[in-house]
Design a protein around this motif. Structure first.
Motif, short mmCIF file in Angstrom:
data_model
loop_
_atom_site.label_atom_id
_atom_site.label_comp_id
_atom_site.label_asym_id
_atom_site.label_seq_id
_atom_site.Cartn_x
_atom_site.Cartn_y
_atom_site.Cartn_z
N ARG A 176 -1.65 9.20 -7.68
CA ARG A 176 -1.03 10.68 -8.42
C ARG A 176 -0.03 11.15 -7.22
O ARG A 176 -0.36 10.91 -6.08
CB ARG A 176 -2.46 11.44 -8.28
N ASN A 177 0.89 11.69 -7.54
CA ASN A 177 1.85 12.47 -7.02
C ASN A 177 2.90 11.48 -6.29
O ASN A 177 3.74 11.92 -5.53
CB ASN A 177 1.15 13.45 -5.79
N MET A 178 2.59 10.28 -6.50
CA MET A 178 3.46 9.04 -5.85
C MET A 178 4.77 9.13 -6.15
O MET A 178 5.66 9.07 -5.17
CB MET A 178 2.91 7.72 -6.43
N VAL B 57 10.28 10.48 -4.13
CA VAL B 57 11.80 11.20 -4.27
C VAL B 57 12.15 11.98 -3.20
O VAL B 57 13.21 12.13 -2.52
CB VAL B 57 11.79 11.82 -5.61
N GLY B 58 10.90 12.90 -2.45
CA GLY B 58 11.30 13.64 -1.41
C GLY B 58 11.52 13.14 -0.23
O GLY B 58 12.22 13.54 0.56
N THR B 59 10.80 11.80 0.01
CA THR B 59 11.02 11.08 1.05
C THR B 59 12.58 10.43 1.26
O THR B 59 13.17 10.45 2.08
CB THR B 59 9.99 9.97 1.22
N LEU B 60 12.95 9.99 -0.05
CA LEU B 60 14.13 9.55 -0.07
C LEU B 60 15.48 10.58 0.17
O LEU B 60 16.29 10.39 0.49
CB LEU B 60 14.42 8.71 -1.31
N LEU B 61 15.30 11.55 -0.33
CA LEU B 61 16.07 12.71 -0.34
C LEU B 61 16.18 13.16 1.11
O LEU B 61 17.25 13.64 1.55
CB LEU B 61 15.70 14.15 -1.29
N ASP C 202 0.83 -1.21 -0.23
CA ASP C 202 -0.05 -0.16 0.04
C ASP C 202 0.96 1.14 0.00
O ASP C 202 1.58 1.50 0.92
CB ASP C 202 -0.90 -0.05 1.47
N PHE C 203 0.68 2.04 -0.93
CA PHE C 203 1.50 3.45 -1.15
C PHE C 203 0.64 4.43 -0.85
O PHE C 203 1.00 5.68 -1.28
CB PHE C 203 2.24 3.29 -2.41
N GLY C 204 -0.33 4.52 0.07
CA GLY C 204 -1.19 5.72 0.31
C GLY C 204 -0.51 6.75 0.79
O GLY C 204 -0.77 7.93 0.67
#
Length: 267
Positions: free
Chosen positions: A210-212, A217-221, A169-171
């Motif tokens: 949407r926006n996933m 990317v923001g989380t990994l950065l 789940d990528f919610g």
């Protein structure tokens, strides 16, 4: 252009047998408010529909493999539309005429006849995106890549990216109120590649929310720049809470790069 027009100057009758076509396109999304037609903004779909209307002399409604947001680019996107087969000349003439009418930042790449029930959105089995980052000021990358001041820990981010693989789940990375039936996606690739002063994130999945990608990317950065534990992304995923994930990175670094169908040959 004149030769093409003389072959299709007549309007289609309602009795003409409709053929479904898949049209492959690419575009620079800088000037557009995303792919989908909107009431008060210019979109890629609007420009494509208008150009097809002029060539085929009939209103054409395209359906795309998915939507891209304002400023997002596509190296490959498929759309489908219906039109009588006998009224379209050779593929090369069609593409030449269509590209002549499309804006300079939208390109028609290929046209293929498909089965009547083929669907550009629902039949796609895999999609791939790239997110581009650079670190040195470069005027040729304006609106094409996001400039960062600090270089993140790429090894750490790749460790964290491995937790994205698989069906889950990528919610936590989805824009709210998107009206989807499920947040379950299966990610088969998530990898950062560093080359000189360019950094590219590659991600492939069966579907995307949407926006996933921009949220991932923001989380990994956040992990790579703040030296967080790579496994912290698991807590974000399990939370299913968008507030726990990182900030969405700017749209202009994002590219839809490939859409796979079981019946379309890969170039």
């Amino acid at each position: 252009m004149a030769i093409f027009k003389t072959q299709i100057t007549y309007l289609c009758s309602v009795e003409d047998k409709q053929q479904r076509y898949f049209l492959e396109i690419a575009y620079d999304g800088t000037a557009y408010h995303g792919w989908q037609v909107q009431n008060n903004a210019v979109s890629v779909q609007q420009k494509l529909n208008e150009a097809l209307h002029k060539i085929l002399r009939s209103p054409i409604e395209t359906i795309g493999a998915g939507r891209t947001d304002t400023g997002v680019h596509a190296k490959q996107l498929f759309v489908h539309f219906d039109y009588p087969a006998d009224h379209i000349p050779t593929v090369s003439k069609f593409l030449h005429s269509l590209n002549a009418l499309l804006p300079h930042d939208i390109s028609a790449l290929d046209l293929q006849a498909v089965e009547p029930d083929a669907h550009a959105r629902f039949d796609a089995t895999q999609r791939s995106y790239e997110y581009h980052i650079h670190f040195r000021k470069d005027p040729f990358l304006i609106n094409k890549s996001w400039q960062l001041r600090d270089v993140p820990d790429v090894t750490l981010m790749n460790r964290a990216a491995q937790f994205l693989l698989g069906k889950q789940d990528f919610g936590a990375f989805s824009k709210a109120h998107t009206q989807v039936f499920t947040n379950i996606c299966t990610v088969v690739r998530a990898e950062w590649v560093l080359q000189n002063d360019r950094l590219v994130f590659h991600i492939t999945a069966d579907r995307f929310l949407r926006n996933m990608v921009r949220a991932i990317v923001g989380t990994l950065l956040d992990i790579g720049l703040k030296n967080k534990n790579a496994a912290s992304i698991v807590d974000v995923i399990n939370s299913q809470d968008r507030a726990q994930a990182g900030t969405s990175v700017p749209a202009h670094g994002l590219y839809l790069t490939e859409v796979i169908y079981p019946y379309i040959k890969r170039s």
